[in-house]
Design a protein around this motif. Structure first.
Motif, PDB file in Angstrom:
ATOM      1  N   MET A  65      -4.719  10.399-107.729  1.00 37.83           N
ATOM      2  CA  MET A  65      -3.970   9.553-106.552  1.00 37.83           C
ATOM      3  C   MET A  65      -4.826   8.151-106.811  1.00 37.83           C
ATOM      4  O   MET A  65      -3.636   7.416-107.282  1.00 37.83           O
ATOM      5  CB  MET A  65      -4.485  10.328-105.292  1.00 37.83           C
ATOM      6  N   MET A  66      -5.764   8.390-106.712  1.00 35.44           N
ATOM      7  CA  MET A  66      -6.320   6.361-107.959  1.00 35.44           C
ATOM      8  C   MET A  66      -6.111   5.976-108.664  1.00 35.44           C
ATOM      9  O   MET A  66      -5.267   5.267-109.118  1.00 35.44           O
ATOM     10  CB  MET A  66      -7.721   6.865-107.801  1.00 35.44           C
ATOM     11  N   SER A  68      -3.506   7.148-110.554  1.00 41.63           N
ATOM     12  CA  SER A  68      -1.658   6.938-110.693  1.00 41.63           C
ATOM     13  C   SER A  68      -1.206   5.176-109.501  1.00 41.63           C
ATOM     14  O   SER A  68      -0.561   4.991-110.108  1.00 41.63           O
ATOM     15  CB  SER A  68      -1.528   8.042-109.675  1.00 41.63           C
ATOM     16  N   LEU A  69      -2.102   5.413-108.137  1.00 41.95           N
ATOM     17  CA  LEU A  69      -1.730   3.857-107.494  1.00 41.95           C
ATOM     18  C   LEU A  69      -2.002   2.894-108.331  1.00 41.95           C
ATOM     19  O   LEU A  69      -1.612   1.987-108.540  1.00 41.95           O
ATOM     20  CB  LEU A  69      -3.050   3.954-106.699  1.00 41.95           C
ATOM     21  N   TYR A  72       1.139   2.562-110.610  1.00 49.18           N
ATOM     22  CA  TYR A  72       1.839   2.202-110.112  1.00 49.18           C
ATOM     23  C   TYR A  72       1.850   0.897-110.430  1.00 49.18           C
ATOM     24  O   TYR A  72       2.795  -0.132-110.727  1.00 49.18           O
ATOM     25  CB  TYR A  72       1.821   2.488-109.022  1.00 49.18           C
ATOM     26  N   PHE A  73       0.558   0.246-109.683  1.00 49.87           N
ATOM     27  CA  PHE A  73       0.343  -1.499-109.298  1.00 49.87           C
ATOM     28  C   PHE A  73       0.405  -1.949-110.752  1.00 49.87           C
ATOM     29  O   PHE A  73       0.916  -2.942-111.357  1.00 49.87           O
ATOM     30  CB  PHE A  73      -1.330  -1.769-109.068  1.00 49.87           C
ATOM     31  N   GLN A  76       4.239  -2.135-112.544  1.00 51.31           N
ATOM     32  CA  GLN A  76       4.949  -2.932-110.618  1.00 51.31           C
ATOM     33  C   GLN A  76       4.887  -4.517-111.715  1.00 51.31           C
ATOM     34  O   GLN A  76       5.559  -5.089-111.404  1.00 51.31           O
ATOM     35  CB  GLN A  76       4.684  -2.874-109.761  1.00 51.31           C
TER      36      GLN A  76
END
Length: 125
Positions: A65-66, A68-69, A72-73, A76
């Motif tokens: 999860m970390m 992938s976060l 993601y950023f 973006q």
């Protein structure tokens, strides 16, 4: 005991390396985004293998999860498409938990077999 601590430490270290790789290699390929995207295609497979081999599905879930976060950023900020990240996260987490549950079921079956063999030995005495 110790092997689990080593596996967890290796899992955390490799996850930190994935984050480092995202930013350093991504910056190196800033001019050629397609080259970076092509070289990046092997990363989800390696992360899945990491989660399955090193075990501890709870830790692997949190680390996935970390990472992938962070991905993601990064996407973006770069104006890229981050829609594939959810599928990647779901796949890696599912594989980690399936591997963990299979290991638990295998261990439980071995314990049951040993207990039944022990019972048979006691009955024959």
């Amino acid at each position: 005991g110790r092997i689990l601590v080593v596996a967890d430490a290796l899992n955390v270290s490799l996850s930190a390396a994935w984050v480092w790789q995202t930013y350093t290699v991504g910056q190196a390929f800033a001019v050629h985004e397609t080259a970076y995207s092509y070289s990046r295609s092997w990363v989800p497979l390696c992360r899945c293998i990491q989660a399955c081999v090193l075990g501890n599905a709870t830790l692997s879930t949190a680390l996935t999860m970390m990472i992938s976060l962070v991905d993601y950023f990064y996407y973006q900020l770069r104006g890229g498409q981050a829609y594939r990240l959810l599928a990647t996260v779901m796949f890696i987490v599912a594989m980690a938990w399936m591997t963990e549950l299979a290991a638990w079921h295998g261990a439980a079956a071995k314990i049951e077999i040993r207990a039944s063999k022990h019972s048979q030995v006691l009955l024959h005495k």
